[in-house]
Design an enzyme around this catalytic site. Sequence first.
Site, PDB file in Angstrom:
ATOM      1  N   GLU A   9      39.909  59.377  23.085  1.00  0.00           N
ATOM      2  CA  GLU A   9      39.599  58.541  22.092  1.00  0.00           C
ATOM      3  C   GLU A   9      38.278  57.882  22.218  1.00  0.00           C
ATOM      4  O   GLU A   9      37.452  57.678  21.474  1.00  0.00           O
ATOM      5  CB  GLU A   9      41.031  57.714  21.756  1.00  0.00           C
ATOM      6  CG  GLU A   9      40.993  56.993  20.442  1.00  0.00           C
ATOM      7  CD  GLU A   9      40.692  57.931  19.410  1.00  0.00           C
ATOM      8  OE1 GLU A   9      40.210  57.745  18.439  1.00  0.00           O
ATOM      9  OE2 GLU A   9      41.541  59.013  19.270  1.00  0.00           O
ATOM     10  N   ASP A  10      38.485  57.003  23.296  1.00  0.00           N
ATOM     11  CA  ASP A  10      37.344  56.073  23.516  1.00  0.00           C
ATOM     12  C   ASP A  10      36.335  56.382  24.476  1.00  0.00           C
ATOM     13  O   ASP A  10      35.525  55.542  25.058  1.00  0.00           O
ATOM     14  CB  ASP A  10      38.308  54.519  24.181  1.00  0.00           C
ATOM     15  CG  ASP A  10      39.109  54.063  23.064  1.00  0.00           C
ATOM     16  OD1 ASP A  10      38.912  54.386  21.837  1.00  0.00           O
ATOM     17  OD2 ASP A  10      40.247  53.661  23.537  1.00  0.00           O
TER      18      ASP A  10
END
Length: 707
Positions: free
Chosen positions: A76-77
């Site tokens: 995700e990040d």
Amino acid sequence: MPTIDALAERLSSYLEPEQINQVCRAYHYAEQAHEGQYRRSGDPYIIHPLAVANILSQMHMDPQSLMAAMLHDVIEDTAVPKDALVQQFGDTVTELVDGVSKLTHIKFESQEEKQAGNFQKMAMAMARDIRVILVKLADRLHNMRTLDAMPPDKKRRIARETLEIYAPIANRLGISNIRIELEDLCFNAKHPMRSKMIQKAVKAARGNRSELVDKISDSVKKRLKEEGLKARVMGREKHLYSIYRKMKEQKKSFNQIMDVYGFRIIVDNADSSYRALGFIHNLYKPVPGRFKDYIAIPKANGYQSLHTTVVGVGGVHIEIQIRTEEMEAMAHNGIAAHWLYKDEEDESIGNQRARKWIQGLLELQQRAGNPQEFIESVKLDLFPDDTYLFTPKGRIVEMPKESTPVDFAYSVHSDVGNTCVGCRVDQQLAPLSTKLYSGQTVEIITAPGASPNPSWLNFVVTSKARSNIRHYLKNQKHDQSISLGKRLLGGALSMFQLDLNEIEINHLEHLVKEFGAIDFDIILEEIGLGTRSPQAIARRIAMFALGEDNGVSSVTSEGVFSISGKEGGVMSYAKCCSPIPGDDIVGFSSAGRGLIVHTSNCKNMQDMLDQTDKCLPLIWDDNIREDFSVTLRLWVGSGRGLVAQLAALVSEADGNLEQISVDDKDATLSVVSLRIGVQGRKHLADVMRKLKKNKAVNKITRQKNAV
Ligand code: MN
């Protein structure tokens, strides 16, 4: 600050060195990937995944879940692609990470439809690998623990979402450790003042209680020891949110809640549980009806225990739970306890049930007509309460709390539900609206050709029954609306001395075109449903049929419409004035709800009587044979067994007693409310005459909302 070394140390209590190495490797990988990222609190980002893994380790989760926890924000990040994770850590871990990432995206704040769609995705992810939701719950728990760094509005939103979605899921999966902490954290975020107050009060009460707690605990321990039973005895405290909820929902004072003392007894095996129960019931007097055997019949989330309430010295109530170590682990960790007590051969009961639930969720999704219906069903399912019923053949059926025979019938089969006409509860005939309790045997009576009654929607509690009845009525309502519309329009036309059957077809076609409808049935249906006024349509038809100037004003008053009580779902009787045959009545056509019948002197109708397009005079059909509910209020002096006498008088007069309640005004005067089913005014007069015969009755009035 937690460290990976401390975690590794703790993991060595239940994992192999090679497995611990894998977890550490995932940690270092994530640390590098999140390099330079910080949390809102100012801590390096890696603190968060490490904390999530810590939570999971406390539940003794498997290495793959722990690795997924470490990596859960990596896709995700960070710039790391999914493929890289597959290469490094394999498919299973990557799938878990991917599942958690998808769940993280889901926001439940959005409008209903979107929310429902997201819920479906979550159900799918859970069904694929239940560990996804476990990692997600741990993730949410840590985010809740560190919520203070968030701005206030975001704080409230996250707290609400957690309370509405994640805490119930934790509950459904039996993970009460996480559920309780989530609930208390949410409570604190939503109502900081109230939370603090209760916290303080609990602390103060703890001091006052400790002496009595020790006393009870000592005498229980002593007795069990005398009997040679090995057991751990501990006091229990309610958590803050549950105290708050009890105060709010059950309208209890803080002291009333704290007056109950809770204890838990842990024994070696199920057999000892029952023996311990016997000793406790011998030591203190049990409160009747409070014993529950969740060992023989576990709760839907797999929870097992014996519950009882006994009366201690000085009359205090003591709630006692008795269970084995394994049941205790299950009670705290629910489905996660599966990894703690791994048994390859037979899956634990909790796991089986959780699996069954998820399976049911998927079926529900396929059956639901739209996402809103689905989410409504899931929400019902997320708050399980347990009623266990028996079929006449002795099969156990699990139903939600307050289920009725109609719910039961639909749970057997939708055909059984659709054609049920009556039931026996414990071999006695009972109304279909009866609330059922655990242990009852329910037998459904069906009749071929019978059909669901719209009034069932007022009392059914299961989504299955509700959606089946709605589905049936939707089809049914269409036909009924058309035929009611036809009769209403016929009535309105008769004011112009016109007959619907004799209206020329091209006039009707003209009308259809004018209103932009597909065909004339649509117009009739709209009249039946109350969205179009029959008078207005009749006026248009009259203009076509009689010519423009032969008009609107030359109305005779013969178009009175009679009701037979068989109009079904499109007609209803107003609750405010409860009309019965013999009363003067008017109909009020209400958009979407069809025709509502009021008494002509009903208060609610007075302002609407001039709306001639919506009100129409009605008369009762002579052949009406239904029962209609009315409420009588009786002013009575005191008398022994009076309620029973009144009930007997009602049934002597062939009245159908639906509900009885007594409001004691003082020692000598009470007001008794009787709701009874009668066939009409004459029948009601008979019933009232009978009731007046009782000497204790001073005055009787019929409750109606009249001017
Ligand atoms: Mn996270």
